[in-house]
Design an enzyme around this catalytic site. Structure first.
Site, PDB file in Angstrom:
ATOM      1  N   CYS A 227       0.879  -1.186   0.000  1.00 59.87           N
ATOM      2  CA  CYS A 227       0.000   0.000   0.000  1.00 59.87           C
ATOM      3  C   CYS A 227       0.906   1.222   0.000  1.00 59.87           C
ATOM      4  O   CYS A 227       0.843   2.067   0.893  1.00 59.87           O
ATOM      5  CB  CYS A 227      -0.912   0.000   1.225  1.00 59.87           C
ATOM      6  N   ALA A 228       1.745   1.314  -1.015  1.00 62.48           N
ATOM      7  CA  ALA A 228       2.879   2.238  -0.983  1.00 62.48           C
ATOM      8  C   ALA A 228       2.486   3.705  -1.045  1.00 62.48           C
ATOM      9  O   ALA A 228       3.174   4.558  -0.493  1.00 62.48           O
ATOM     10  CB  ALA A 228       3.845   1.909  -2.124  1.00 62.48           C
ATOM     11  N   GLY A 232       6.724   7.299   1.032  1.00 56.17           N
ATOM     12  CA  GLY A 232       7.661   7.724   2.060  1.00 56.17           C
ATOM     13  C   GLY A 232       8.321   6.559   2.780  1.00 56.17           C
ATOM     14  O   GLY A 232       9.541   6.563   3.012  1.00 56.17           O
ATOM     15  N   LYS A 233       7.542   5.545   3.100  1.00 52.77           N
ATOM     16  CA  LYS A 233       8.086   4.382   3.804  1.00 52.77           C
ATOM     17  C   LYS A 233       8.865   3.480   2.853  1.00 52.77           C
ATOM     18  O   LYS A 233       9.827   2.830   3.255  1.00 52.77           O
ATOM     19  CB  LYS A 233       6.956   3.633   4.502  1.00 52.77           C
ATOM     20  N   ASP A 251       0.349  -0.200  -5.431  1.00 53.43           N
ATOM     21  CA  ASP A 251      -0.773   0.640  -5.035  1.00 53.43           C
ATOM     22  C   ASP A 251      -1.875   0.481  -6.073  1.00 53.43           C
ATOM     23  O   ASP A 251      -1.636   0.008  -7.190  1.00 53.43           O
ATOM     24  CB  ASP A 251      -0.356   2.105  -4.913  1.00 53.43           C
ATOM     25  N   ASP A 296       0.738  -0.958   5.011  1.00 52.65           N
ATOM     26  CA  ASP A 296       0.422   0.328   5.634  1.00 52.65           C
ATOM     27  C   ASP A 296      -0.944   0.747   5.080  1.00 52.65           C
ATOM     28  O   ASP A 296      -1.037   1.511   4.124  1.00 52.65           O
ATOM     29  CB  ASP A 296       1.508   1.352   5.294  1.00 52.65           C
ATOM     30  N   CYS A 349      -2.180   4.959  10.614  1.00 49.90           N
ATOM     31  CA  CYS A 349      -1.964   6.225  11.324  1.00 49.90           C
ATOM     32  C   CYS A 349      -3.256   6.577  12.058  1.00 49.90           C
ATOM     33  O   CYS A 349      -3.763   7.685  11.981  1.00 49.90           O
ATOM     34  CB  CYS A 349      -1.518   7.344  10.390  1.00 49.90           C
TER      35      CYS A 349
END
Length: 397
Positions: A227-228, A232-233, A251, A296, A349
């Protein structure tokens, strides 16, 4: 401090786009700032910070002014009164009563959802899920977010980056808890620096910087970031892997992967490929493929309201219910991309248990023979940065 007509109008224009046209605050502010090249750094900072602050305290400011609909000048007036800023003798401020605003503010202090400026449903949901802790987290979520940089260790060390930024008048300090992070001493635009253009750092919250190391990658591994997003990760993983091995960044949105490719070129990342998830077959083809898998997942974003305060006015309980179904779907459909013996990290998050540990518990109830939980980690807004959750699981067979 004295208000200026042009910058005040810039704030009003931004508020109208955010609340009237329902546009995202960051995009709105970027557009407003581009329209007047005569604004200096101080003017631009006033527009950005004041707009975000009014968005953050929107419900409270409406209450203390009894503003209706698009009466955004009243909100700016209340913001000025509460910050002890004199109001100019402008027509827009006629009828504004300072004593009334301060009196209504004292009354608002008696009600948490008003003084902390959140919708009823959100206050009730979070109190139900996290209890008394919600008082601390809500207060922290209304604080201004720190600007945190992640050193791109493919190109430079943290100490050398700090020295280089100081030469460009960007002062930073280190935080012992975060391996590659530098925190700005004061908010400023760092995207125009030579250091940024040369790919020496990314802007990434400190708590977000916990996730890539939590995956325990090593150079030479095959890693999937499923789930890019804009990556950033993914870029952090590449740095930890020292550009050795392979990262597949996936994605469902091609434009996000295109942005990731651009960022990767700037960062000097050479061990990454992108792959659009066009159907379930895209995932199926990668079964038993990865040493490490990062999920993510999409979430409510309640842990990052510090930097996205407009989200609390755009979210709904229906959206959160829908995204929780999506999280469980991603967990169950994507988990087999990691090899037996490999590790999977699920992260959000969010600060809601229903999006975090409860999702992992539900997943393991159905797959207890295939996966085991190794470790969970919570980063809470009250600890100073964004709110994140991460769980690392090992695939058994």
């Amino acid at each position: 401090m004295r208000l200026h007509r042009s910058t005040s109008e810039g704030v009003i224009q931004a508020l109208d786009a955010i609340f009237g046209a329902k546009k995202y605050a960051d995009k709105v502010i970027e557009k407003v700032l581009k329209q007047n090249p005569k604004w200096g750094a101080r003017d631009r900072r006033f527009i950005a910070e004041t707009t975000y602050d009014i968005v953050r305290w929107y419900r409270l400011l409406r209450r203390v002014t009894e503003a209706k609909g698009d009466e955004y000048w009243k909100l700016l007036a209340a913001w000025c009164v509460l910050h002890e800023i004199d109001l100019p003798m402008w027509d827009e401020f006629k009828g504004i009563k300072r004593d009334s605003i301060k009196s209504l503010y004292k009354e608002a202090e008696k009600t948490r959802k008003i003084i902390e400026s959140v919708p009823d449903w959100l206050d009730e949901l979070c109190e139900r899920e996290i209890g008394r802790q919600w008082n601390h987290e809500l207060h922290a979520l209304n604080e201004e977010a720190a600007v945190v940089l992640r050193t791109n260790t493919l190109k430079i060390s943290k100490r050398d980056l700090q020295k280089l930024l100081a030469e460009e008048n960007v002062e930073t300090h280190v935080h012992d808890q975060f391996q590659d992070a530098l925190l700005l001493e004061e908010r400023q635009n760092v995207f125009g620096t030579s250091a940024f253009k040369d790919g020496l750092f990314e802007v990434q919250d400190a708590a977000s910087q916990f996730i890539a190391p939590f995956l325990q990658v090593e150079p030479g591994m095959r890693v999937i970031d499923a789930c890019a997003g804009a990556g950033g990760k993914t870029l952090h993983l590449a740095a930890l892997m020292k550009n050795k091995g392979r990262i597949i960044a996936m994605d469902v949105e091609q434009y996000k992967l295109d942005e990731l490719q651009r960022r990767a070129r700037r960062a000097g990342v050479s061990n990454m490929e992108t792959r659009l998830i066009e159907s379930s077959k895209t995932v199926k083809r990668l079964e038993d493929n990865a040493d490490r898998l990062l999920l993510d997942v999409p979430c409510s974003g309640l842990g990052v309201l510090k930097r996205n305060p407009d989200a609390k006015w755009k979210l709904s309980i229906e959206f959160i219910d829908k995204v929780k179904d999506l999280q469980q779907h991603i967990l169950n459909d994507y988990c087999l991309m990691v090899k037996p013996g490999g590790l999977l990290v699920y992260s959000t998050c969010s600060i809601l248990p229903s999006e975090n540990d409860q999702q992992i518990k539900k997943f393991l109830e159905n797959r207890r023979d295939e996966f085991e939980l190794q470790e969970e980690k919570h980063a809470l807004p009250s600890e100073g940065f964004d709110g994140f959750y991460m769980a690392r699981l090992k695939r058994l067979k």
